[in-house]
Design a protein around this motif. Structure first.
Motif, PDB file in Angstrom:
ATOM      1  N   GLU A 123      38.115  49.750  47.302  1.00 22.30           N
ATOM      2  CA  GLU A 123      38.387  48.503  46.590  1.00 22.30           C
ATOM      3  C   GLU A 123      39.028  48.832  45.245  1.00 22.30           C
ATOM      4  OE1 GLU A 123      36.130  44.432  45.134  1.00 22.30           O
ATOM      5  OE2 GLU A 123      35.031  46.318  45.110  1.00 22.30           O
TER       6      GLU A 123
ATOM      7  N   TRP B 153      46.798  48.455  53.186  1.00 22.34           N
ATOM      8  CA  TRP B 153      46.255  47.210  52.644  1.00 22.34           C
ATOM      9  C   TRP B 153      45.460  46.541  53.753  1.00 22.34           C
ATOM     10  CZ3 TRP B 153      49.731  43.786  49.031  1.00 22.34           C
ATOM     11  CH2 TRP B 153      48.952  42.812  48.412  1.00 22.34           C
TER      12      TRP B 153
ATOM     13  N   PHE C 196      42.913  39.876  49.398  1.00 21.97           N
ATOM     14  CA  PHE C 196      42.772  40.077  47.954  1.00 21.97           C
ATOM     15  C   PHE C 196      41.940  38.930  47.400  1.00 21.97           C
ATOM     16  CE2 PHE C 196      46.581  37.530  48.483  1.00 21.97           C
ATOM     17  CZ  PHE C 196      46.462  36.551  47.512  1.00 21.97           C
ATOM     18  N   THR C 197      41.416  39.124  46.213  1.00 22.91           N
ATOM     19  CA  THR C 197      40.632  38.100  45.524  1.00 22.91           C
ATOM     20  C   THR C 197      41.113  38.021  44.089  1.00 22.91           C
ATOM     21  OG1 THR C 197      38.669  38.474  46.893  1.00 22.91           O
ATOM     22  CG2 THR C 197      38.325  37.396  44.789  1.00 22.91           C
TER      23      THR C 197
END
Length: 230
Positions: A23, A62, A106-107
């Motif tokens: 991460e 990714w 993603f965040t």
């Protein structure tokens, strides 16, 4: 962790090619990005990520996501601006989701979260973060102060109890033997302690209570064991 690896530039897909997941957290100064859109007149931005491994051999990928919004992921090859056109991504042949479009994970969190931190499980990946950031990213928050070593995110079967780490994830006498050895004989640590916490106690300790539940499951009531909590 064993997952698929897809290289869209080469058209190569290896269903067993990915064994590590990391991460990356990027904290931006407010002056580095100014949001031009508003709720009344929204403006959509694309998230563009590049990587340049410093050694020969390592590959950068990714993670995909099943959460779809708006458009699909695209790829290009080269530095910014890429000399090749942006190309829409689709799951390749041999993948069970072929030929669906690919979305990438993603965040974005608008404000820095404060408070206690602990282990956060996103699949088989463990990171230390706050509960709010973990839940915002779709993870399972193990608890305040819980470390990533030993790994709390290793429970991968349909239920807890696979203490011996067998590839078939079946709970058998072999698991009972390993648990007895851990508790009373060698006292060696378990390779995956969440598998041994079969009573799902909130203190995460593997004790006689877990041994009792496992014996009951195998020989007495035959009641099913609870699923992995994440």
């Amino acid at each position: 962790m064993i997952e698929g690896w897809y290289d869209p530039a080469q058209g190569m897909y290896d269903p067993m090619g990915d064994t590590q997941c990391w991460e990356y957290v990027f904290r931006l100064d407010p002056s580095e990005f100014i949001q031009q859109g508003t709720e009344e007149t929204p403006l959509i931005y694309w998230l563009d990520v590049q990587a340049q491994p410093l050694e020969e051999g390592p590959m950068f990928g990714w993670k995909t996501s099943l959460d779809h919004w708006n458009d699909d992921a695209v790829w290009a090859f080269g530095p910014e601006p890429p000399p090749t056109p942006w190309t829409e991504m689709h799951y390749p042949p041999m993948h069970p989701m072929e030929p669906m479009s690919i979305d990438l994970a993603f965040t974005i969190i608008g404000q820095e979260q404060s408070g206690p931190t602990g282990a956060c499980c996103r699949g088989a990946s463990c990171s230390i973060t706050t509960q709010a950031m973990c839940l915002a990213g779709g993870g399972y928050y193990v608890g305040d102060g819980q470390p990533c070593t030993p790994d709390p995110c290793c429970c991968a079967g349909p239920s807890v109890g696979n203490v011996d780490g067998s590839a078939d994830n079946l709970v058998t006498m072999g698991d009972l033997t390993v648990l007895i050895d851990h508790l009373f004989i060698s006292l060696n640590p378990l390779n995956c302690w969440p598998e041994g916490n079969v009573d799902l106690s909130s203190d995460y300790l593997v004790t006689m209570a877990d041994l009792t539940v496992l014996i009951d499951h195998l020989f007495i009531s035959l009641n099913p064991l609870p699923p992995c909590p994440w």
